[in-house]
Design a protein around this motif. Structure first.
Motif, short mmCIF file in Angstrom:
data_model
loop_
_atom_site.label_atom_id
_atom_site.label_comp_id
_atom_site.label_asym_id
_atom_site.label_seq_id
_atom_site.Cartn_x
_atom_site.Cartn_y
_atom_site.Cartn_z
N GLY A 1 -13.48 1.14 -6.37
CA GLY A 1 -12.21 1.83 -6.13
C GLY A 1 -11.19 0.84 -5.63
O GLY A 1 -11.22 -0.33 -5.95
N GLY A 2 -10.31 1.33 -4.81
CA GLY A 2 -9.29 0.45 -4.27
C GLY A 2 -8.32 1.23 -3.43
O GLY A 2 -8.60 2.35 -2.98
N GLY A 3 -7.17 0.64 -3.21
CA GLY A 3 -6.16 1.30 -2.41
C GLY A 3 -4.91 0.46 -2.31
O GLY A 3 -4.78 -0.58 -2.95
N TRP A 4 -4.01 0.93 -1.48
CA TRP A 4 -2.74 0.25 -1.28
C TRP A 4 -2.29 0.40 0.17
O TRP A 4 -2.74 1.30 0.88
CB TRP A 4 -1.66 0.78 -2.23
CG TRP A 4 -1.44 2.26 -2.12
CD1 TRP A 4 -2.05 3.24 -2.86
CD2 TRP A 4 -0.59 2.95 -1.20
NE1 TRP A 4 -1.62 4.49 -2.46
CE2 TRP A 4 -0.71 4.33 -1.44
CE3 TRP A 4 0.29 2.54 -0.21
CZ2 TRP A 4 0.00 5.29 -0.72
CZ3 TRP A 4 1.00 3.49 0.52
CH2 TRP A 4 0.85 4.85 0.24
N CYS A 5 -1.43 -0.50 0.58
CA CYS A 5 -0.87 -0.48 1.92
C CYS A 5 0.61 -0.82 1.82
O CYS A 5 0.96 -1.82 1.17
CB CYS A 5 -1.58 -1.48 2.81
SG CYS A 5 -0.96 -1.54 4.51
N ARG B 1 6.25 1.79 10.62
CA ARG B 1 4.99 2.46 10.30
C ARG B 1 4.23 1.71 9.20
O ARG B 1 4.79 0.85 8.54
CB ARG B 1 5.23 3.89 9.86
CG ARG B 1 5.88 4.00 8.49
CD ARG B 1 6.33 5.41 8.17
NE ARG B 1 6.84 5.55 6.82
CZ ARG B 1 8.01 5.09 6.39
NH1 ARG B 1 8.81 4.43 7.19
NH2 ARG B 1 8.39 5.28 5.13
N ILE B 2 2.99 2.14 9.03
CA ILE B 2 2.15 1.65 7.95
C ILE B 2 1.61 2.86 7.19
O ILE B 2 1.15 3.82 7.82
CB ILE B 2 0.96 0.82 8.48
CG1 ILE B 2 1.47 -0.43 9.19
CG2 ILE B 2 0.01 0.44 7.36
CD1 ILE B 2 0.39 -1.18 9.92
N GLU B 3 1.68 2.81 5.88
CA GLU B 3 1.06 3.84 5.05
C GLU B 3 -0.04 3.15 4.27
O GLU B 3 0.19 2.14 3.61
CB GLU B 3 2.08 4.48 4.13
CG GLU B 3 3.15 5.25 4.88
CD GLU B 3 4.15 5.93 3.99
OE1 GLU B 3 3.85 6.13 2.79
OE2 GLU B 3 5.24 6.25 4.49
N ILE B 4 -1.24 3.71 4.35
CA ILE B 4 -2.39 3.11 3.67
C ILE B 4 -3.21 4.24 3.07
O ILE B 4 -3.39 5.29 3.69
CB ILE B 4 -3.22 2.23 4.64
CG1 ILE B 4 -4.27 1.42 3.90
CG2 ILE B 4 -3.80 3.04 5.77
CD1 ILE B 4 -4.88 0.30 4.74
N GLU B 5 -3.66 4.03 1.84
CA GLU B 5 -4.39 5.10 1.15
C GLU B 5 -5.33 4.47 0.13
O GLU B 5 -5.05 3.42 -0.42
CB GLU B 5 -3.40 6.04 0.47
CG GLU B 5 -4.00 7.31 -0.03
CD GLU B 5 -2.94 8.34 -0.39
OE1 GLU B 5 -3.28 9.53 -0.34
OE2 GLU B 5 -1.81 7.98 -0.71
#
Length: 167
Positions: free
Chosen positions: A138-142, A148-152
């Motif tokens: 899988g993976g994700g992004w930041c 703020r920080i958005e990470i998913e």
């Protein structure tokens, strides 16, 4: 038996002063990770990572890690000057095994406020495995903003899409 990895590689530009904070943070993480006492932090470092525990100079810095007993960003790090922009540094992070997206996002947010006020910084990361094991890829992004920080992860987005939610 299988080995699971978190991988990533990205670069961005920032000021020389911000680069110096990143370098100081990496040196502190090396020293603290080895059980050594880091050099006295600069006033700029203490402003970027204010103490969250009385009488513990390093508590604000250690708070950016998922495990404060293991202060490691999990990446190789390189910084240098740009050839065409005096006063600007290029920061590069990469790892094929233990990339720590949350800690890196926090590092950028704490060290690069001037740069982040101009534009956010974003990066992607991947989960992989040495064997074809269910749910090991899988993976994700930041996305790092000044406030703020958005990470998913892709798994979270996929779940919402399957459930008919807004992606």
């Amino acid at each position: 038996m299988a080995d699971s990895y978190t991988q990533g590689s990205f670069a961005f530009t920032c000021s020389h002063a911000e680069m110096a904070l990143i370098e100081e943070a990496f040196q502190a993480s090396y020293d603290l990770g080895d059980g050594d006492t880091p050099a006295e932090p600069t006033p700029e470092f203490l402003m970027a990572f204010p103490s969250v525990a009385p009488d513990d100079t390093w508590s604000g810095f250690l708070a950016i890690f998922d495990d404060p007993d293991f202060p490691n960003f999990g990446v190789e790090f390189e910084g240098g000057n740009t050839l065409d922009q005096p006063g600007v540094s290029i920061v590069s992070f990469w790892s094929m095994t233990d990339f720590q997206p949350a800690a890196l996002g926090q590092l950028i947010r704490h060290c690069c406020q001037d740069t982040l006020r101009q534009a956010p910084i974003g990066f992607e990361f991947a989960f992989s495995c040495s064997r074809a094991r269910r749910d090991e890829f899988g993976g994700g992004w930041c996305a790092v903003f000044a406030d703020r920080i958005e990470i998913e992860t892709t798994r979270e987005v996929l779940s919402r899409a399957i459930e008919g939610g807004i992606v």
